[in-house]
Enzyme design. Structure first.
Site, PDB file in Angstrom:
ATOM      1  N   GLU A 102       0.966  -1.230  -0.073  1.00 30.04           N
ATOM      2  CA  GLU A 102       0.226   0.761   0.017  1.00 30.04           C
ATOM      3  C   GLU A 102       1.001   1.484   0.299  1.00 30.04           C
ATOM      4  O   GLU A 102       2.682   0.816   0.890  1.00 30.04           O
ATOM      5  CB  GLU A 102      -0.842  -0.344   1.670  1.00 30.04           C
ATOM      6  CG  GLU A 102      -1.740  -1.287   1.458  1.00 30.04           C
ATOM      7  CD  GLU A 102      -2.376  -1.213   3.134  1.00 30.04           C
ATOM      8  OE1 GLU A 102      -2.278  -0.025   3.849  1.00 30.04           O
ATOM      9  OE2 GLU A 102      -2.934  -1.426   2.920  1.00 30.04           O
TER      10      GLU A 102
ATOM     11  N   LYS B 226       1.918   4.513   1.718  1.00 27.40           N
ATOM     12  CA  LYS B 226       2.460   5.254   2.509  1.00 27.40           C
ATOM     13  C   LYS B 226       1.605   6.877   3.299  1.00 27.40           C
ATOM     14  O   LYS B 226       2.339   7.843   2.366  1.00 27.40           O
ATOM     15  CB  LYS B 226       3.799   5.259   3.433  1.00 27.40           C
ATOM     16  CG  LYS B 226       3.488   5.424   4.962  1.00 27.40           C
ATOM     17  CD  LYS B 226       4.953   4.732   5.314  1.00 27.40           C
ATOM     18  CE  LYS B 226       5.045   5.177   7.409  1.00 27.40           C
ATOM     19  NZ  LYS B 226       4.975   6.572   7.552  1.00 27.40           N
TER      20      LYS B 226
ATOM     21  N   ASP C  63       0.903  10.213   4.002  1.00 26.78           N
ATOM     22  CA  ASP C  63       1.933  11.669   4.970  1.00 26.78           C
ATOM     23  C   ASP C  63       1.215  12.253   5.787  1.00 26.78           C
ATOM     24  O   ASP C  63       1.083  13.467   4.808  1.00 26.78           O
ATOM     25  CB  ASP C  63       2.572  12.175   4.265  1.00 26.78           C
ATOM     26  CG  ASP C  63       3.052  13.030   4.867  1.00 26.78           C
ATOM     27  OD1 ASP C  63       3.564  12.484   6.392  1.00 26.78           O
ATOM     28  OD2 ASP C  63       4.951  13.373   4.387  1.00 26.78           O
TER      29      ASP C  63
ATOM     30  N   TYR D 210      -7.208  -0.541   6.360  1.00 26.51           N
ATOM     31  CA  TYR D 210      -7.154  -1.636   7.751  1.00 26.51           C
ATOM     32  C   TYR D 210      -8.316  -1.156   8.341  1.00 26.51           C
ATOM     33  O   TYR D 210      -9.228  -0.629   9.692  1.00 26.51           O
ATOM     34  CB  TYR D 210      -5.759  -1.396   8.449  1.00 26.51           C
ATOM     35  CG  TYR D 210      -5.361  -2.407   9.482  1.00 26.51           C
ATOM     36  CD1 TYR D 210      -5.564  -3.668   8.321  1.00 26.51           C
ATOM     37  CD2 TYR D 210      -5.744  -2.487  10.147  1.00 26.51           C
ATOM     38  CE1 TYR D 210      -4.967  -5.144   9.612  1.00 26.51           C
ATOM     39  CE2 TYR D 210      -5.102  -4.202  11.619  1.00 26.51           C
ATOM     40  CZ  TYR D 210      -5.163  -4.732  10.791  1.00 26.51           C
ATOM     41  OH  TYR D 210      -4.775  -6.527  10.925  1.00 26.51           O
TER      42      TYR D 210
ATOM     43  N   LYS E 103      10.884   3.533   3.696  1.00 27.05           N
ATOM     44  CA  LYS E 103      10.373   4.731   3.232  1.00 27.05           C
ATOM     45  C   LYS E 103      11.439   4.816   1.879  1.00 27.05           C
ATOM     46  O   LYS E 103      12.929   4.853   1.682  1.00 27.05           O
ATOM     47  CB  LYS E 103      11.012   5.670   4.677  1.00 27.05           C
ATOM     48  CG  LYS E 103      10.403   4.806   6.055  1.00 27.05           C
ATOM     49  CD  LYS E 103       9.193   5.200   5.705  1.00 27.05           C
ATOM     50  CE  LYS E 103       8.681   7.127   5.809  1.00 27.05           C
ATOM     51  NZ  LYS E 103       9.151   7.313   7.614  1.00 27.05           N
TER      52      LYS E 103
ATOM     53  N   CYS F   3      29.461  19.839  31.236  1.00 29.33           N
ATOM     54  CA  CYS F   3      27.853  20.435  31.007  1.00 29.33           C
ATOM     55  C   CYS F   3      27.777  22.502  30.544  1.00 29.33           C
ATOM     56  O   CYS F   3      27.475  22.445  31.709  1.00 29.33           O
ATOM     57  CB  CYS F   3      27.625  19.710  32.284  1.00 29.33           C
ATOM     58  SG  CYS F   3      25.517  20.206  31.822  1.00 29.33           S
TER      59      CYS F   3
ATOM     60  N   CYS G 276      24.941  22.695  34.187  1.00 36.25           N
ATOM     61  CA  CYS G 276      25.830  23.387  34.865  1.00 36.25           C
ATOM     62  C   CYS G 276      26.477  23.305  35.351  1.00 36.25           C
ATOM     63  O   CYS G 276      27.843  23.536  36.569  1.00 36.25           O
ATOM     64  CB  CYS G 276      25.205  21.771  36.117  1.00 36.25           C
ATOM     65  SG  CYS G 276      25.347  20.456  35.438  1.00 36.25           S
TER      66      CYS G 276
ATOM     67  N   CYS H 275      26.371  14.040  31.840  1.00 34.17           N
ATOM     68  CA  CYS H 275      26.804  15.301  32.413  1.00 34.17           C
ATOM     69  C   CYS H 275      26.270  13.743  33.802  1.00 34.17           C
ATOM     70  O   CYS H 275      25.021  13.530  33.963  1.00 34.17           O
ATOM     71  CB  CYS H 275      25.755  16.452  32.627  1.00 34.17           C
ATOM     72  SG  CYS H 275      25.457  17.059  34.719  1.00 34.17           S
TER      73      CYS H 275
ATOM     74  N   CYS I 217      21.541  18.616  37.724  1.00 28.78           N
ATOM     75  CA  CYS I 217      21.751  19.379  36.863  1.00 28.78           C
ATOM     76  C   CYS I 217      19.805  19.987  36.502  1.00 28.78           C
ATOM     77  O   CYS I 217      19.042  18.910  35.844  1.00 28.78           O
ATOM     78  CB  CYS I 217      22.355  18.332  35.942  1.00 28.78           C
ATOM     79  SG  CYS I 217      22.314  19.178  33.708  1.00 28.78           S
TER      80      CYS I 217
END
Length: 691
Positions: free
Chosen positions: A136, A138, A140, A249, A335, A429, A432, A447, A453
């Site tokens: 089928e 697909k 979008d 479906y 895809k 980081c 922090c 981190c 944090c």
């Protein structure tokens, strides 16, 4: 095609005034109303589903006005009447509705080898190559689930999180390619049909043209516009947007056929819009031919597509193949290759997630890819940056992975200036200042300051309130940001200390919203233990691992007191998970957190009902399932084995206790169990063992 091209002058227009002035008795009027409703529904079907209009737009509108006049005059309120397609100007909020059948996502394939792997997995599970696929397009758009009872549309629900979605029935009723009443009479009394709500390219382009003329920002793409339109609060605006739909479906207890494509053909007879491109394929070669054809021809379609969906045709085989936690085993989405575009890297910023993982993000010169303006792209980790040999100011190639997440795939070194500096991954980081760590065998930098944090704390709070975790109504990302910044919630236990007056004093927080949050928090105290454990956000403890730990150990104290060696002895718990669990419970602040949550009444032990359902009837038995079954799917049989203390194994060995055998067992497996003298039991034998 439109109705206006068919008729310039119509006899109907000349007699319209005469008909409208004729006096009818009530019985004649009711008959006329039914006649017009049926006639206009038929014209809608021929125009929007078959694309074969028989009357002009003007004649259709005149008939519709006559029906509106009669319904109003005689007090007829029929929600399925063609007059209700125009929608209402009244605003409406959307109710959350549980899906009867979970709306799972599909796993993806991006090349022929991945499809061959999918085909091999199917054949290995069902142990035969005597089956067919359905291919089928697909589409979008925005996924929708429609429920029909006695031939009438009763509910339309968005996908949501797959478990529950928004009831958008009022808006869906305005979509003229979706039947309100079904044709014929051979449909099941109750069934569900799923599909995709779409905005055709022509409608989308016209809408953007209007916005441009008005000096308004343009819409990004048809998919997002369709999804946004479906969630508008005024159905009259939805009606004006002229959405379309393709259905693909059927689900239900009494479907007419075992074959998926055969059921779609029946659905077309009932009035549903089914894509003409849907095709039955006997083998992978025919699947590949279908993909090759539509990879080029899809550009001529009136709506957006981003791939091909391949499904096992037989519903019986679908049931036996079953599902993983996220997707059906009997279907996959191929895809189409993503569009790649070049642009310039302006800078690199860094984001900290709830687990402490630091993700580099490329900031780009804006570029249009697959209908969307892209300004940022993930660089994933330091290794990706190093492998790309990325420099500031580089010309890079960007594409959307799976048409969704932008990523940099390559660099054009010929356009690099000698003064461009290489991108260096940060050492501390960005939130922090804590020095980052990189664990052995892992690509990401982390981190370690998980309890101090800010983005990690807020991320854990967002995870805690999410639907699959505690599902706390009224608390979202913006509310968490507000609570954290105001000092009202610095960790998840603080949620349960919130006061109504504190919430009402917050910006954009009314009394109703405050009470909704408090009610949601109170309701979360009944959430079962496995979801509470998942909600704590322990690294590597997802939904499945949380269920496994709870099923085996029953209480939070038992989990807390396990060593890594003891945890590894539990099926499906590996070394990485075990070490993460032990490390989490070794911190005093986490033990204190659990105590606070226990004091607030959250569930930290398995319920008596769940314990009552478990037995040890199959304790110590290793059972392999093979073949196809009549009474239960393979997933159901696996759950029954586990619930009764047994272990479902995936391969045959000397430790295998039984083979639970259905039909169509492969000869190699039969040979192996015969050689190892492993007993075979039927589905009925197995069920008797559980009596």
């Amino acid at each position: 095609m439109n109705r206006k091209s068919l008729t310039i002058f119509s006899p109907y227009t000349r007699v319209q005034r005469v008909i409208s002035t004729m006096k009818m008795n009530k019985e004649e009027a009711l008959n006329k109303i039914k006649e017009l409703q049926a006639e206009l529904s038929e014209h809608n079907y021929k125009y929007y589903v078959l694309a074969q209009p028989e009357i002009s737009d003007f004649d259709f509108d005149m008939k519709l006005k006559e029906l509106e006049k009669l319904e109003k005059e005689y007090g007829i309120h029929d929600s399925n009447s063609p007059t209700k397609r125009v929608g209402s100007d009244l605003s409406s909020d959307f109710e959350q509705v549980d899906h009867k059948y979970s709306m799972l996502s599909l796993s993806n394939a991006y090349n022929e080898d991945e499809l061959r792997d999918f085909d091999t997995r199917i054949k290995k599970i069902i142990e035969t190559d005597d089956f067919e696929y359905v291919c089928e397009l697909k589409f979008d758009g925005s996924s929708i689930s429609l429920t029909y009872e006695n031939g009438e549309l009763v509910r339309a629900v968005t996908r949501g999180d797959g478990v529950k979605g928004d009831d958008v029935t009022t808006n869906v009723r305005t979509i003229k390619s979706i039947p309100l009443k079904l044709r014929g009479s051979d449909y099941p009394d109750s069934f569900e049909i799923r599909g995709e709500i779409l905005m055709p390219f022509e409608i989308f382009n016209n809408l953007n043209e209007e916005l441009e003329n008005a000096g308004e920002p343009l819409l990004a793409n048809p998919r997002n516009t369709a999804a946004g339109t479906l969630k508008m609060k005024k159905s009259s605006v939805v009606a004006a947007r002229k959405l379309d739909a393709y259905l693909y479906y059927l689900l239900g207890e009494n479907l007419p056929e075992d074959g998926h494509i055969q059921n779609l053909k029946k659905a077309r007879e009932w009035g549903f819009k089914i894509s003409d491109a849907t095709q039955l394929c006997k083998n992978l070669d025919e699947v590949f031919a279908f993909i090759e054809k539509w990879d080029t021809e899809r550009v001529n379609l009136p709506v957006a597509t981003d791939g091909i969906v391949i499904k096992v045709n037989s519903k019986r085989l679908q049931d036996n193949l079953g599902y993983t936690a996220k997707s059906p085993r009997w279907a996959i989405a191929y895809k189409f290759k993503a569009e790649s575009v070049s642009t310039v890297l302006k800078s690199v910023s860094y984001q900290v997630g709830r687990t402490g993982a630091v993700t580099p993000v490329a900031n780009l010169e804006p570029v249009l890819i697959a209908g969307t303006i892209v300004k940022r792209a993930s660089l994933h980790n330091a290794d990706i940056i190093q492998n790309l040999d990325l420099h500031m100011g580089d010309t890079v190639f960007v594409e959307k992975g799976g048409e969704i997440i932008p990523k940099i795939t390559a660099v054009d070194p010929t356009k690099r200036h000698p003064m461009f500096q290489p991108v260096s991954f940060i050492t501390n980081c960005p939130e922090c200042g804590t020095e980052l760590i990189r664990r052995e065998g892992e690509a990401a930098h982390y981190c370690p300051n998980e309890d101090g944090c800010p983005p990690q704390i807020k991320g854990k709070m967002e995870h805690f309130v999410s639907r699959k975790a505690m599902d706390i109504d009224g608390i979202g990302q913006e509310t968490i940001e507000l609570l954290y910044n105001e000092g009202l919630a610095k960790n998840i236990s603080d949620f349960y200390l919130l006061k109504k007056e504190e919430l009402e004093n917050l910006e954009r927080m009314a009394e109703k919203s405050a009470q909704r949050i408090l009610d949601g928090l109170e309701a979360s105290k009944k959430v079962p233990f496995e979801r509470v454990l998942f909600a704590l956000g322990i690294r590597f403890v997802g939904e499945t691992v949380a269920k496994t730990l709870v099923k085996k150990l029953h209480t939070i104290e038992n989990i807390q007191n396990q060593t890594a060696e003891q945890l590894i002895e539990i099926d499906e718990i590996g070394g990485r998970i075990a070490e993460s669990v032990v490390e989490w419970f070794s911190k005093e602040e986490h033990i204190d957190l659990i105590k606070k949550l226990q004091e607030q009444g959250l569930q930290f032990a398995i319920s008596e009902d769940q314990l009552e359902g478990q037995t040890d009837k199959l304790a110590g038995l290793n059972i392999i399932i093979s073949g196809t079954f009549e009474k239960h799917s393979r997933d159901e049989l696996k759950k029954m084995i586990e619930k009764n203390g047994g272990k479902n194994v995936g391969s045959i060995s000397k430790k295998t206790s039984y083979m639970l055998a259905g039909s169509n067992i492969g000869p190699s497996k039969l040979e192996k169990i015969t050689k190892l003298e492993i007993p075979m039991i039927s589905e009925d034998d197995f069920l008797k063992m559980l009596e």
